[in-house]
Design a protein around this motif. Sequence first.
Motif, mmCIF file in Angstrom:
data_model
loop_
_atom_site.group_PDB
_atom_site.id
_atom_site.type_symbol
_atom_site.label_atom_id
_atom_site.label_comp_id
_atom_site.label_asym_id
_atom_site.label_seq_id
_atom_site.Cartn_x
_atom_site.Cartn_y
_atom_site.Cartn_z
ATOM 1 N N GLU A 58 0.850 -1.053 0.140
ATOM 2 C CA GLU A 58 0.046 -0.045 0.097
ATOM 3 C C GLU A 58 0.730 1.271 0.012
ATOM 4 O O GLU A 58 0.628 2.165 -0.730
ATOM 5 N N ALA A 59 1.934 1.194 0.650
ATOM 6 C CA ALA A 59 3.049 2.324 1.025
ATOM 7 C C ALA A 59 3.593 2.479 -0.614
ATOM 8 O O ALA A 59 3.609 3.884 -0.827
ATOM 9 N N GLN A 60 3.906 1.492 -1.270
ATOM 10 C CA GLN A 60 4.514 1.699 -2.507
ATOM 11 C C GLN A 60 3.473 2.113 -3.440
ATOM 12 O O GLN A 60 4.004 2.926 -4.250
ATOM 13 N N VAL A 61 2.394 1.777 -3.415
ATOM 14 C CA VAL A 61 1.387 2.167 -4.449
ATOM 15 C C VAL A 61 1.033 3.672 -4.115
ATOM 16 O O VAL A 61 1.085 4.430 -5.237
ATOM 17 N N ALA A 62 1.156 4.078 -3.065
ATOM 18 C CA ALA A 62 0.801 5.459 -2.565
ATOM 19 C C ALA A 62 1.958 6.382 -3.103
ATOM 20 O O ALA A 62 1.753 7.477 -3.570
ATOM 21 N N ASP A 63 3.217 5.802 -2.907
ATOM 22 C CA ASP A 63 4.242 6.621 -3.457
ATOM 23 C C ASP A 63 4.418 6.733 -4.991
ATOM 24 O O ASP A 63 4.528 7.827 -5.362
ATOM 25 N N LEU A 64 4.021 5.671 -5.655
ATOM 26 C CA LEU A 64 3.885 5.688 -7.170
ATOM 27 C C LEU A 64 2.723 6.438 -7.680
ATOM 28 O O LEU A 64 2.949 7.386 -8.475
ATOM 29 N N ALA A 65 1.756 6.582 -6.959
ATOM 30 C CA ALA A 65 0.577 7.299 -7.344
ATOM 31 C C ALA A 65 0.923 8.827 -7.255
ATOM 32 O O ALA A 65 0.674 9.727 -8.123
ATOM 33 N N ALA A 66 1.674 9.254 -6.086
ATOM 34 C CA ALA A 66 2.208 10.571 -5.825
ATOM 35 C C ALA A 66 3.286 11.022 -7.020
ATOM 36 O O ALA A 66 3.075 12.117 -7.371
ATOM 37 N N ARG A 67 4.234 9.846 -7.200
ATOM 38 C CA ARG A 67 5.264 10.500 -8.265
ATOM 39 C C ARG A 67 4.421 10.647 -9.591
ATOM 40 O O ARG A 67 4.819 11.590 -10.475
ATOM 41 N N LEU A 68 3.626 9.839 -9.961
ATOM 42 C CA LEU A 68 2.714 9.847 -11.460
ATOM 43 C C LEU A 68 2.046 11.127 -11.306
ATOM 44 O O LEU A 68 1.938 12.087 -12.467
ATOM 45 N N GLU A 69 1.446 11.719 -10.281
ATOM 46 C CA GLU A 69 0.691 12.702 -10.183
ATOM 47 C C GLU A 69 1.635 14.075 -10.468
ATOM 48 O O GLU A 69 1.391 15.093 -11.229
ATOM 49 N N ASN A 70 2.757 13.895 -9.638
ATOM 50 C CA ASN A 70 3.700 14.824 -9.784
ATOM 51 C C ASN A 70 4.447 15.102 -11.410
ATOM 52 O O ASN A 70 4.575 16.185 -11.981
#
Length: 110
Positions: A91-103
């Motif tokens: 879940e933490a990895q997915v949240a991190d990847l989602a934030a990176r994608l958003e940026n």
Amino acid sequence: MSNESVQPYQRIVQDVRDKIRAGRLTAGTKLPSTRELAAEYGVAAGTVQRALTELRTAGLIYSHQGRGSFITDTANESSEDSTAQALKALEAQVADLAARLENIEKERGD
């Protein structure tokens, strides 16, 4: 992860974990002998010993010299804890990847 990329001892460890989770192996259940497990999985006795060491380290089994290996009283809890920890990490990895994608999307003006 495909079966080919998993080491034979890891396959045994995972199978025992799965059986604990499914309730097919419960506290106090005696595991088959090293020789029986080696025959069941088609591996050398040393491979089974390595798997048993991993299971002992994880707190899922305990062994008595001359008597065999047994499922611990806390095995089901330990197995569930490790699953919960793995899910939290994912879940933490997915949240991190989602934030990176958003940026990235913001930078590109998407």
